[in-house]
Scaffold this motif. Structure first.
Motif, mmCIF file in Angstrom:
data_model
loop_
_atom_site.group_PDB
_atom_site.id
_atom_site.type_symbol
_atom_site.label_atom_id
_atom_site.label_comp_id
_atom_site.label_asym_id
_atom_site.label_seq_id
_atom_site.Cartn_x
_atom_site.Cartn_y
_atom_site.Cartn_z
ATOM 1 N N MET A 153 0.848 -1.201 0.000
ATOM 2 C CA MET A 153 0.000 0.000 0.000
ATOM 3 C C MET A 153 0.879 1.246 0.000
ATOM 4 S SD MET A 153 -2.772 1.255 2.914
ATOM 5 C CE MET A 153 -4.066 0.121 2.435
ATOM 6 N N GLN A 154 0.542 2.228 -0.829
ATOM 7 C CA GLN A 154 1.268 3.493 -0.857
ATOM 8 C C GLN A 154 0.970 4.303 0.409
ATOM 9 O OE1 GLN A 154 -0.195 5.358 -4.461
ATOM 10 N NE2 GLN A 154 1.749 4.963 -5.501
ATOM 11 N N LEU A 155 1.930 5.172 0.754
ATOM 12 C CA LEU A 155 1.727 6.036 1.909
ATOM 13 C C LEU A 155 0.497 6.922 1.704
ATOM 14 C CD1 LEU A 155 2.579 7.183 4.618
ATOM 15 C CD2 LEU A 155 4.115 8.741 3.409
ATOM 16 N N GLY A 156 0.320 7.446 0.488
ATOM 17 C CA GLY A 156 -0.829 8.301 0.216
ATOM 18 C C GLY A 156 -2.146 7.592 0.464
ATOM 19 N N ALA A 157 -2.211 6.305 0.075
ATOM 20 C CA ALA A 157 -3.437 5.530 0.291
ATOM 21 C C ALA A 157 -3.659 5.262 1.773
ATOM 22 C CB ALA A 157 -3.357 4.213 -0.483
ATOM 23 N N GLN B 68 1.069 15.028 -4.335
ATOM 24 C CA GLN B 68 0.695 14.424 -5.617
ATOM 25 C C GLN B 68 0.048 13.062 -5.398
ATOM 26 O OE1 GLN B 68 1.207 15.874 -8.911
ATOM 27 N NE2 GLN B 68 -0.336 14.263 -9.218
ATOM 28 N N GLN B 69 0.644 12.271 -4.503
ATOM 29 C CA GLN B 69 0.096 10.943 -4.241
ATOM 30 C C GLN B 69 -1.271 11.019 -3.575
ATOM 31 O OE1 GLN B 69 2.037 7.800 -1.544
ATOM 32 N NE2 GLN B 69 3.023 7.437 -3.537
ATOM 33 N N LEU B 70 -1.442 11.975 -2.674
ATOM 34 C CA LEU B 70 -2.745 12.166 -2.044
ATOM 35 C C LEU B 70 -3.791 12.594 -3.070
ATOM 36 C CD1 LEU B 70 -1.692 14.037 1.232
ATOM 37 C CD2 LEU B 70 -2.610 11.711 1.080
ATOM 38 N N GLN B 71 -3.394 13.470 -3.980
ATOM 39 C CA GLN B 71 -4.307 13.960 -5.010
ATOM 40 C C GLN B 71 -4.761 12.842 -5.942
ATOM 41 O OE1 GLN B 71 -3.439 17.766 -7.243
ATOM 42 N NE2 GLN B 71 -3.194 16.324 -8.937
ATOM 43 N N ASP B 72 -3.898 11.845 -6.147
ATOM 44 C CA ASP B 72 -4.183 10.768 -7.097
ATOM 45 C C ASP B 72 -5.036 9.642 -6.507
ATOM 46 O OD1 ASP B 72 -2.716 12.152 -8.953
ATOM 47 O OD2 ASP B 72 -0.874 10.976 -8.667
ATOM 48 N N GLN B 73 -5.375 9.726 -5.227
ATOM 49 C CA GLN B 73 -6.188 8.665 -4.616
ATOM 50 C C GLN B 73 -7.626 8.711 -5.140
ATOM 51 O OE1 GLN B 73 -4.674 6.326 -2.713
ATOM 52 N NE2 GLN B 73 -2.883 7.576 -3.283
ATOM 53 N N PRO B 74 -8.255 7.565 -5.330
ATOM 54 C CA PRO B 74 -9.660 7.548 -5.806
ATOM 55 C C PRO B 74 -10.605 8.289 -4.861
ATOM 56 C CG PRO B 74 -8.678 5.355 -5.930
ATOM 57 C CD PRO B 74 -7.699 6.202 -5.187
ATOM 58 N N ASP B 75 -10.316 8.227 -3.562
ATOM 59 C CA ASP B 75 -11.151 8.923 -2.571
ATOM 60 C C ASP B 75 -10.382 10.096 -1.971
ATOM 61 O OD1 ASP B 75 -9.286 7.329 -1.313
ATOM 62 O OD2 ASP B 75 -10.626 6.780 0.356
ATOM 63 N N ALA B 76 -9.680 10.831 -2.823
ATOM 64 C CA ALA B 76 -8.791 11.912 -2.362
ATOM 65 C C ALA B 76 -9.537 12.938 -1.519
ATOM 66 C CB ALA B 76 -8.146 12.598 -3.562
ATOM 67 N N LEU B 77 -8.891 13.367 -0.452
ATOM 68 C CA LEU B 77 -9.418 14.454 0.369
ATOM 69 C C LEU B 77 -9.191 15.778 -0.351
ATOM 70 C CD1 LEU B 77 -7.961 13.205 3.751
ATOM 71 C CD2 LEU B 77 -10.399 13.496 3.296
ATOM 72 N N PRO B 78 -10.159 16.686 -0.353
ATOM 73 C CA PRO B 78 -9.948 17.981 -1.010
ATOM 74 C C PRO B 78 -8.841 18.764 -0.310
ATOM 75 C CG PRO B 78 -11.991 17.988 0.262
ATOM 76 C CD PRO B 78 -11.507 16.571 0.237
ATOM 77 N N ASP C 194 7.608 6.223 -1.762
ATOM 78 C CA ASP C 194 8.040 5.012 -2.468
ATOM 79 C C ASP C 194 7.930 3.764 -1.607
ATOM 80 O OD1 ASP C 194 8.747 6.548 -4.709
ATOM 81 O OD2 ASP C 194 10.726 6.988 -3.872
ATOM 82 N N PHE C 195 7.577 3.916 -0.345
ATOM 83 C CA PHE C 195 7.453 2.765 0.546
ATOM 84 C C PHE C 195 6.294 1.875 0.107
ATOM 85 C CE2 PHE C 195 9.166 5.264 4.479
ATOM 86 C CZ PHE C 195 10.431 5.243 3.927
ATOM 87 N N ASN C 196 6.456 0.578 0.351
ATOM 88 C CA ASN C 196 5.365 -0.382 0.203
ATOM 89 C C ASN C 196 4.936 -0.772 1.613
ATOM 90 O OD1 ASN C 196 3.517 -2.245 -0.672
ATOM 91 N ND2 ASN C 196 5.025 -3.822 -1.176
ATOM 92 N N LEU C 197 3.806 -0.256 2.047
ATOM 93 C CA LEU C 197 3.413 -0.358 3.443
ATOM 94 C C LEU C 197 2.317 -1.392 3.654
ATOM 95 C CD1 LEU C 197 3.159 3.469 4.157
ATOM 96 C CD2 LEU C 197 5.075 1.986 4.721
ATOM 97 N N GLU C 198 2.377 -2.016 4.805
ATOM 98 C CA GLU C 198 1.289 -2.875 5.253
ATOM 99 C C GLU C 198 0.374 -2.040 6.158
ATOM 100 O OE1 GLU C 198 0.624 -5.978 4.437
ATOM 101 O OE2 GLU C 198 2.379 -6.114 3.121
ATOM 102 N N PRO C 199 -0.910 -2.330 6.154
ATOM 103 C CA PRO C 199 -1.792 -1.638 7.109
ATOM 104 C C PRO C 199 -1.333 -1.898 8.535
ATOM 105 C CG PRO C 199 -3.066 -2.817 5.455
ATOM 106 C CD PRO C 199 -1.634 -3.249 5.278
#
Length: 529
Positions: free
Chosen positions: A1-5, A32-42, A170-175
């Motif tokens: 999981m991306q940090l942004g997600a 940028q990563q936050l903006q690209d999320q499907p449920d991005a916060l404004p 760039d991290f691949n994170l686990e929940p």
């Protein structure tokens, strides 16, 4: 999981619906990563970091939940320090996401741009004004650290710092694998029983409600407690929004002024139950004997679960206390046009409306004058008293509830953050800004009458407003102000600025008394004035 997600998921889970901030190089990859999320916060961006924090602060106060500010490393985050300090001292739950250099940049052993004394100066400085600080530089622990910081923000209702290195995207994170379960808070049995015993023999108890009643979600439990036993409720200035002013037990605001119903109730009481109160000099410098008296009982936050405390107390077999007069004591009408006159007119016009209208005040005479109104939603930095809050705060309030705010601001504070009005228009916010223009920093002059550093030149605020696309009017007496405010209220599709020219020496009696009281205490060292 991306940090942004992960970040988006975690923030939405704790009730966050928006991010405020200003783009900057160290935070750009995350934005940028936050903006690209499907449920991005404004993302709501402003011009200056303190204003972005003020807007987030107001959103958090209005919605009574955490809000996020995203700022770059060093130059951005450190520029917001004063506004974050205010949020810390007034118990506002902010999540400060600040950029940080990447692992390669740190390993280079070079001075990194925006770096202060050391690479860790940002975190060291924020340790003084946040209740938790984490750095998400380890993919194995980032998720748990993020969750722990957010939980601290919620539990203590204070800001936290989350540093995000440039390369963390760039991290691949686990929940989060570890869900932190805190032991439910228990009521202090000794303090509780002592209070119950005192209430059983009291005849004239009063509840003094502070800001943390609202922060902890205890306002309805407190109101039910008051109704159960017919106990008057008085609030502090900072805790003004902790009780509905239309509540049957509401007795007004205690802020040091004599000759008010709130002051009379407090000093006539044989038991004061202070719940969630912050003990500031703004309220208690002249009343220190009161807060140290035997009949003054403190129920503190976050040490005590205020909601549970109030609910449990309401279940006790206490007597129904005698009725006391809660009607406001009529204050003498000012002999001249001043800030009190203006706010009284606003109150009269808004009281005829069915809509809830947020009133947002800056510090200074407009804050003291705001006591002439009894709004159901009111925001102000009533203790820390940092100027420039109200204009950007209007955007934060609008974002949370889509209600059109009325802003009370002095000319000095407007010169600090007034240009943020232009950003409000971009997001659909159309406030009515009432600018108290006395051509000086009058609160400073109240404390230092002979200081020759308080005058402000006659800025042309109407022209400045019009250049931002904001309709402007000027008022110089009650009649012209009444007409200007009525016109602005009837035109909700435009933002309005009303430039109110106040006469020389039109300071309100409450501000004058406040300044004289604090000045006298500092000169004499007396605890009572």
């Amino acid at each position: 999981m991306q940090l942004g997600a992960l970040l988006t998921q975690s923030l939405r889970h704790c009730g966050v619906n928006e991010i405020f901030g200003i783009p900057g190089d160290f935070i750009l990859p995350l934005l940028q990563q936050l903006q690209d999320q499907p449920d991005a916060l404004p993302f709501y961006y402003l011009t200056h970091e303190p204003a972005a924090v003020y807007a987030a602060d107001a959103a958090a106060r209005s919605a009574n939940r955490p809000t996020v500010v995203a700022l770059t490393y060093g130059a951005g985050a450190l520029n917001g320090v004063n506004a974050v300090a205010q949020a810390y001292e007034e118990y506002v739950p902010l999540i400060i996401i600040a950029g940080y250099p990447s692992a390669k940049e740190v390993a280079s052993r070079l001075q990194i741009h925006h770096q202060a004394k050391s690479i860790d100066s940002q975190r060291t400085i924020f340790a003084e004004i946040t209740c938790a600080q984490v750095r998400l530089n380890n993919p194995d622990t980032a998720a748990n650290e993020l969750q722990a910081a957010i939980q601290q923000c919620q539990r203590q209702s204070r800001p936290v710092l989350i540093e995000v290195p440039r390369d963390a995207v760039d991290f691949n994170l686990e929940p989060a694998k570890l869900v932190l379960h805190e032991t439910p808070q228990a009521v202090d049995e000794f303090a509780y029983q002592r209070l119950v015993d005192a209430l059983c023999t009291a005849r004239r108890p009063v509840i003094l409600s502070g800001v943390n009643v609202r922060r902890s979600g205890a306002q309805f439990a407190l109101e039910r407690l008051a109704e159960q036993f017919n106990i008057p409720i008085v609030t502090t200035l900072l805790g003004r929004a902790s009780v509905n002013p239309e509540h049957s037990c509401y007795g007004g605001v205690f802020c040091g002024a004599q000759g008010t119903r709130a002051s009379q109730l407090i000093y006539d009481a044989d038991l004061v139950l202070a719940i969630g109160v912050v003990y500031t000099d703004s309220n208690f410098s002249a009343h220190q004997a009161l807060i140290h008296a035997e009949h003054f009982h403190r129920i503190e936050f976050p040490a005590q679960p205020l909601k549970l405390f109030c609910a449990r107390l309401a279940s006790e077999p206490l007597p129904l206390f005698e009725h006391r007069d809660l009607t406001p004591i009529q204050q003498q009408e000012p002999a001249y046009f001043n800030a009190d006159t203006v706010v009284r007119e606003i109150h009269q016009q808004l009281s005829r409306q069915r809509a809830i209208v947020p009133i947002i005040s800056d510090v200074g005479d407009c804050l003291f004058a705001s006591l002439q109104a009894s709004p159901s939603e009111f925001l102000a930095p009533a203790y820390y008293a940092s100027m420039g809050y109200a204009v950007p705060a209007a955007l934060g309030v609008y974002v949370t509830n889509q209600r059109r705010p009325v802003v009370l601001v002095g000319d000095g504070a407007f010169l600090m953050t007034g240009l943020e009005l232009a950003h409000s228009l971009r997001y659909g916010c159309r406030p009515i800004v009432v600018l108290f223009n006395n051509h000086k920093w009058d609160m400073i002059a109240a404390f230092a009458p002979t200081l020759k550093a308080t005058a402000l030149q006659h800025w042309q605020f109407p022209q400045l407003a019009e250049s931002m696309g904001i309709h402007s009017l000027r008022a110089h007496d009650q009649q012209s102000f009444a007409a200007a405010f009525a016109h602005a209220w009837a035109d909700p599709d435009r933002a309005h600025l009303i430039d109110v020219w106040l006469p020389e020496n039109s300071r309100t009696a409450r501000l004058q008394q406040f300044a004289q009281t604090l000045t006298s205490i500092n000169k004499t060292g007396a605890s009572e004035v």
